[in-house]
Scaffold this motif. Structure first.
Motif, mmCIF file in Angstrom:
data_model
loop_
_atom_site.group_PDB
_atom_site.id
_atom_site.type_symbol
_atom_site.label_atom_id
_atom_site.label_comp_id
_atom_site.label_asym_id
_atom_site.label_seq_id
_atom_site.Cartn_x
_atom_site.Cartn_y
_atom_site.Cartn_z
ATOM 1 N N LEU A 116 0.815 -1.211 0.000
ATOM 2 C CA LEU A 116 0.000 0.000 0.000
ATOM 3 C C LEU A 116 0.852 1.265 0.000
ATOM 4 C CD1 LEU A 116 -2.864 1.307 0.413
ATOM 5 C CD2 LEU A 116 -2.408 1.135 2.876
ATOM 6 N N VAL A 117 1.943 1.212 0.761
ATOM 7 C CA VAL A 117 2.728 2.419 1.009
ATOM 8 C C VAL A 117 3.810 2.579 -0.038
ATOM 9 C CG1 VAL A 117 4.210 3.599 2.666
ATOM 10 C CG2 VAL A 117 2.271 2.234 3.469
ATOM 11 N N GLY A 118 3.982 3.793 -0.539
ATOM 12 C CA GLY A 118 5.069 4.079 -1.465
ATOM 13 C C GLY A 118 6.263 4.608 -0.700
ATOM 14 N N ARG A 119 6.458 5.908 -0.724
ATOM 15 C CA ARG A 119 7.571 6.539 0.000
ATOM 16 C C ARG A 119 6.978 7.598 0.935
ATOM 17 N NH1 ARG A 119 12.547 6.598 -2.586
ATOM 18 N NH2 ARG A 119 13.215 7.994 -0.933
ATOM 19 N N LEU A 120 6.198 7.112 1.933
ATOM 20 C CA LEU A 120 5.542 8.046 2.839
ATOM 21 C C LEU A 120 6.563 8.889 3.597
ATOM 22 C CD1 LEU A 120 2.849 8.991 4.083
ATOM 23 C CD2 LEU A 120 3.108 7.234 5.830
ATOM 24 N N SER A 121 7.763 8.332 3.771
ATOM 25 C CA SER A 121 8.788 9.060 4.523
ATOM 26 C C SER A 121 9.384 10.206 3.710
ATOM 27 C CB SER A 121 9.916 8.107 4.954
ATOM 28 O OG SER A 121 10.538 7.541 3.818
ATOM 29 N N PHE A 122 9.045 10.291 2.413
ATOM 30 C CA PHE A 122 9.573 11.358 1.558
ATOM 31 C C PHE A 122 8.953 12.689 1.988
ATOM 32 C CE2 PHE A 122 9.655 14.142 -2.064
ATOM 33 C CZ PHE A 122 10.886 13.893 -2.655
ATOM 34 N N ASP A 123 9.789 13.571 2.482
ATOM 35 C CA ASP A 123 9.337 14.878 2.951
ATOM 36 C C ASP A 123 9.657 15.904 1.869
ATOM 37 O OD1 ASP A 123 8.980 17.371 4.111
ATOM 38 O OD2 ASP A 123 9.791 16.775 6.057
ATOM 39 N N PRO A 124 8.648 16.458 1.178
ATOM 40 C CA PRO A 124 8.928 17.377 0.067
ATOM 41 C C PRO A 124 9.698 18.621 0.485
ATOM 42 C CG PRO A 124 6.591 17.377 0.636
ATOM 43 C CD PRO A 124 7.218 16.231 1.373
ATOM 44 N N LEU A 125 9.431 19.131 1.695
ATOM 45 C CA LEU A 125 10.152 20.320 2.144
ATOM 46 C C LEU A 125 11.602 19.977 2.433
ATOM 47 C CD1 LEU A 125 9.987 23.293 2.822
ATOM 48 C CD2 LEU A 125 9.354 22.673 5.170
ATOM 49 N N ALA A 126 11.826 18.806 3.045
ATOM 50 C CA ALA A 126 13.208 18.385 3.311
ATOM 51 C C ALA A 126 13.962 18.179 2.008
ATOM 52 C CB ALA A 126 13.218 17.094 4.132
ATOM 53 N N PHE A 127 13.259 17.722 0.961
ATOM 54 C CA PHE A 127 13.901 17.514 -0.335
ATOM 55 C C PHE A 127 14.467 18.808 -0.892
ATOM 56 C CE2 PHE A 127 13.734 17.419 -4.981
ATOM 57 C CZ PHE A 127 14.501 16.297 -5.243
#
Length: 404
Positions: free
Chosen positions: A109-120
């Motif tokens: 179900l989960v893709g990359r939930l830990s991906f934080d767009p602001l941190a990117f």
């Protein structure tokens, strides 16, 4: 699929919270060290499995024995508990039936939930590039192509250096035999010729002596006719012997040939060495060309891989130094573009569980928050944002681990 309700007890800094998010943008606010980040971490901890566990060394609130996080996702109910250093996970469907392999259900179900767009947006260009490669799923293939290319390039450089070290080679001298001349054989021939010459000289001296005897006995013919006959017979025999001898060998010619042997052999060795170096040069040129062709093939494979990669945002790509957007470095894009692109990447990474986390959202101004809310609404995503101070009506304040 979105979060309908989040409940947590004793997870990290949280005491007990129950949050029913309102709309597509849910702001979590409060002062520092009150538990804001723990709310967003609780979402990831509930569904992230091993990776989430490794990122959190102490999931249980200090002084407590147990912790619990529950996510109501509508079709799924996810509950993860911690007791001591143990963790347990249950996933049930809408009818309450448990899945026998709950983490497998979440992983699908989960893709990359830990991906934080602001941190990117705050990562270095190289780290942004690595994050994007992981998102499109070609980092391993690209790393292998880069490794193979580096090996081929280093080998080609070494071959080229070796070829240059051979230097300029003088031309092959014509008229020189392919094999060295044996001085020993000529010396042996000289010795044979000298022995033969000595034998001939001996015979010639014997002939002269016989002739003297004939003359002597001719003078003594009256007194010694018998001696004259004998001498004449010896003379005749010796004449016959001398007529059967070969011509006198030219020893001086052989000696001259011997004097030329070392010069000839030196030329033979020079030619042989030059042929060997020329062969080495030809082999090195072939190796260099083959390695160049190999590098071209790897570059083509890499270009094909990048050309066929599916990026989550139109205009997004990367080069050797980092991520690009519309052909220019991502860092040169405007703040609005960076946030929009990063958020679109996060959404592309989580197509089924449509939940995005943004930590340290205090860095976002009002325009950025409005842009995030508009994108979340347009694409039907739920964005959870942590901010130190936010007075919006829908913001949930966390104080000493409790939601208010």
């Amino acid at each position: 699929m979105k979060i309908i309700k989040l409940t947590a007890e004793n997870y990290k800094r949280l005491r007990a919270i129950e949050i029913t998010p309102d709309g597509t943008l849910q702001v979590i606010t409060g002062h520092n060290a009150q538990g804001k980040t723990s709310v967003l971490d609780a979402i990831w901890a509930a569904i992230g499995g091993g990776q989430a566990s490794r990122e959190t060394a102490m999931p249980i609130r200090d002084g407590e024995d147990k912790a619990r996080v529950t996510l109501d996702l509508g079709d799924l109910q996810v509950t993860r508990t911690w007791t001591g250093d143990k963790s347990a996970l249950t996933v049930t469907n809408a009818d309450g039936a448990r899945y026998p392999s709950p983490q497998s259900v979440l992983d699908a179900l989960v893709g990359r939930l830990s991906f934080d767009p602001l941190a990117f947006t705050r990562l270095s260009p190289r780290d942004q590039r690595e994050s994007l490669l992981g998102l499109v799923g070609i980092e391993d293939q690209l790393a292998e192509l880069n490794r193979l290319r580096a090996e081929a390039f280093a080998e080609r450089t070494a071959v080229g250096r070796e070829g240059k070290a051979l230097g300029d080679i003088p031309p092959i001298e014509e008229g020189v035999p392919d094999e060295e001349v044996s001085a020993g054989q000529i010396v042996s021939r000289i010795r044979d010729a000298e022995a033969q010459a000595r034998r001939i000289d001996d015979e010639m001296r014997a002939l002269e002596k016989a002739q003297s005897q004939v003359e002597y006995w001719q003078q003594q013919l009256v007194e010694a006719q018998a001696g004259l006959d004998k001498a004449a017979a010896q003379y005749a025999a010796q004449q016959r012997l001398v007529k059967g001898l070969p011509e006198r060998p030219a020893v001086s010619d052989l000696e001259a040939e011997l004097a030329q042997v070392e010069q000839t052999n030196r030329k033979v060795r020079d030619n042989r060495a030059r042929r060997q170096v020329l062969a080495e040069q030809a082999d090195l040129r072939k190796q260099y060309a083959d390695l160049g062709a190999q590098i071209d093939e790897l570059d083509h494979a890499k270009a094909t891989l990048l050309a066929e990669a599916t990026f989550p945002v139109e205009g997004l790509g990367f080069d050797e130094s980092g991520v690009t957007y519309n052909g220019v470095p991502f860092s040169q894009a405007s703040s609005a573009e960076q946030i929009r692109v990063s958020l679109a990447m996060a959404m592309a990474a989580n197509p089924r569980l449509r939940v995005i986390r943004i930590l340290d959202g205090s860095l976002l101004d009002a325009d950025s928050m409005r842009q995030i809310a508009e994108m979340a609404t347009a694409r039907d995503y739920q964005v959870w944002v942590e901010r130190v101070e936010d007075d919006s009506a829908s913001a949930i304040v966390i104080e000493d681990g409790v939601a208010s």
